[in-house]
Design an enzyme around this catalytic site. Structure first.
Site: not given
Lengths: 101, 535
Positions: B79, B154, B178
């Site tokens: 990420k 996210s 997330s």
């Protein structure tokens, strides 16, 4: 908002928050932020119904406070590495726009 | 590529047996990435040179018998809020669009040591603030199951990369759901570890008392391998130094060995649902839950019981209140953490020529380069911390957090796990969530408690809705018992095959001009094979 019955934020209050947050918002953005914030806070008021009179706050899940390591030097990043993160460098110093004459 | 059907552990075995090489595998996956990512939009940065260098290093490690692990040489993505030295790390923000960190997150360094191969940095909601991946200022990510839909957020790019066949596993971060929510939307397994289990050093902070890094993969066994490599003490993260990780490590080493036995075709007694005490809060039955999700959860409970688990109804007070508590705390912490973006030492800066003073310079820089959702949360957080409002909002939220934490603790004294949904609905369509932030916040209702309490929570596939979109279940466990939680996830996946469906999505890739893999678009055969129903 100090008044529990008032479910809105004045434009001055919104402006104060934006200034504290260091966000330069246009009048239209400020107006939008004022309503959005008021709407969200209006919903979040449901917290008031929870009795927390004898409850200590949790600041982190481990309830830990000020964990300190021994005060000895450890290896860090080199100055050059850090200075290379921006193009705004002059004579080995960071520069910002001139704001005083 | 047939290997896309394999799990990370499966590919790891082939690599360890020298049946394939990481260099070939990585070259193939980079080519696949090129073909697919134009449509899927999972990655903000692809670094081919770095990936090939790491693949070579992995092959060298594997040639030296006994030095590799099952993840050595297996391509993955990270990420883009996790710092990678020398590789751009943007947080999906124009503020950090050109930022190249001079140091790596501890978790990335740990993975590098075991020969991980990172092909790229995955998209996310800007600074991890969002539930759909749409607040990213840099890319739009599509859900590989249905391109009209969001992958969740996210960690949406991480989820879409694994579900879309660009990686065998991914690192995500979870502040309010997330990891678990995008894993749920994309038919994957994802773990939000116990707070303090994985070092956050180098994770670009959103809300420090809630943030945690964790794995996303096709199944719980892969998550176990990744978590086991990622977890461990780190003197650079004060939540992660104390030796709470001692018991964590012993459990993980055992789990790791068991995963290896299972992958090699052996069986392990300890992987079982028998006798587990599972609390089922009745409250979500009264909440607005997509009917198919409610259905699937009832069936899940029956399946768990058939497999020997003991499910009992329980109360869950303060479920609704967890949302305001979470958003006030997370935003307050965010307003502090993001105050560092002032345009001076790194990051973007305003080019305005007429700044009146330094405050004006900071304020313009931030207004120009931070996106609307980030600004909204900074405003909310600044308000909640400001003089006159601190006690009524911020402190109040932290007190409610105590009540939630205490309740979860009392529940877990009597039960091994708490079962629940991950989200009130399956993945929404792109473009339908951002106009109403409050509704988007409310959709986090089932995930934020794990962050407020610090407890580990695992997202597992458990069914599909009428559009064949994945539905997930969430199990919350005891602090630092992450290994047991993953073991239970493996047991669930031994009883069921919901987690296997993503193999077909990975295999298929984005068919040209096809926005929904299951409705029209010429994939009737796939649809039929998955559902038994002809279109």
């Amino acid at each position: 908002m100090k008044d529990a019955n008032r479910n809105e934020l004045t434009i001055e209050e919104a402006g104060r928050v934006a200034a504290l947050a260091r966000l330069k918002l246009s009048d239209a953005e400020l107006e939008a932020a004022r309503f959005e914030l008021a709407r969200v806070l209006g919903h979040f008021r449901q917290l008031e119904t929870v009795d927390t009179s004898s409850v200590e706050p949790v600041f982190n899940p481990q309830d830990s406070v000020n964990k300190l390591r021994e005060d000895t030097a450890i290896e860090g990043l080199e100055r050059e590495q850090l200075m290379s993160l921006t193009e705004y460098v002059k004579d080995g110093c960071l520069t910002v726009p001139r704001t005083v004459d | 590529m047939d290997l896309l059907k394999q799990t990370a552990g499966g590919v790891g075995l082939l690599l360890a047996d020298r049946k394939i090489s990481s260099v070939e595998l990585t070259a193939d996956i980079l080519k696949m990435t090129e073909e697919r990512d134009e449509v899927l939009g999972c990655l903000i940065t692809v670094d081919k040179a770095n990936a090939m260098k790491q693949a070579q290093a992995a092959d060298d490690l594997l040639a030296d018998v006994g030095t590799g692990s099952l993840l050595t040489g297996v391509p993955m993505v990270v990420k883009d809020n996790i710092s990678t030295a020398g590789i751009r790390t943007t947080c999906g923000s124009r503020m950090l669009e050109k930022y190249i960190p001079p140091y790596s997150a501890s978790v990335y360094s740990r993975l590098q040591k075991i020969g991980a191969v990172m092909t790229g940095k995955s998209n996310l909601d800007e600074f991890a603030m969002g539930s759909t991946c749409e607040t990213s200022a840099l890319r739009l990510t599509r859900n590989p199951w249905d391109h009209k839909r969001v992958p969740g957020g996210s960690s949406g790019g991480s989820a879409a990369a694994v579900a879309g066949g660009l990686a065998w596993y991914a690192l995500g971060s979870d502040t309010g759901g997330s990891i678990r929510q995008p894993a749920g939307y994309c038919g994957l397994t994802g773990l939000k570890p116990t707070y303090g289990a994985v070092s956050r050093y180098g994770l670009i902070a959103y809300a420090s008392s809630l943030d945690q890094i964790g794995p996303m993969a096709q199944d719980a066994a892969d998550c176990a391998l990744v978590f086991s490599a990622a977890a461990g003490p780190d003197k650079r993260d004060s939540t992660c130094v104390q030796d709470v990780s001692g018991s964590l490590r012993a459990g993980l080493d055992k789990l790791n060995r068991d995963v290896e036995i299972v992958l090699s075709g052996g069986s392990v007694d300890k992987i079982s649902l028998k006798g587990l005490k599972i609390a089922v809060p009745a409250v979500w039955r009264e909440h607005a839950l997509q009917p198919e999700i409610a259905d699937v959860l009832e069936k899940t409970i029956k399946k768990l019981e058939t497999a020997g688990a003991i499910c009992s109804e329980c109360d869950l007070p303060l479920l609704d209140e967890s949302i305001p508590a979470y958003y006030l705390i997370a935003s307050a912490e965010a307003s502090g953490n993001l105050s560092r973006y002032d345009g001076v030492q790194y990051g973007s800066r305003t080019q305005a020529a007429d700044v009146s003073d330094l405050a004006d310079f900071y304020s313009r820089t931030r207004a120009e380069y931070l996106g609307p959702e980030v600004k909204r949360r900074i405003m909310l957080g600044t308000f909640a911390l400001s003089s006159g409002y601190y006690d009524a909002w911020y402190l109040k939220a932290q007190r409610v957090r105590r009540l939630i934490k205490d309740y979860y603790q009392s529940l877990l004294a009597d039960y091994d796990y708490i079962l629940g949904p991950i989200t009130p609905a399956t993945a929404p369509e792109i473009g339908t969530s951002l106009e109403d932030p409050l509704t988007m916040y409310l959709s986090d209702i089932y995930t934020v408690a794990a962050n407020l309490t610090g407890l580990p929570a695992l997202a597992l596939p458990c069914g599909f809705d009428k559009n064949n979109l994945p539905i997930g279940l969430q199990l919350t466990g005891r602090a630092y018992q992450d290994a047991d939680l993953l073991r239970t996830g493996m047991a669930w996946q031994r009883e069921t095959d919901y987690h296997l469906r993503v193999q077909q999505i990975r295999q298929l890739g984005p068919a040209e001009g096809n926005t929904n893999l299951f409705a029209g678009g010429g994939n009737e055969k796939i649809h039929q094979s998955l559902t038994g129903v002809a279109l």
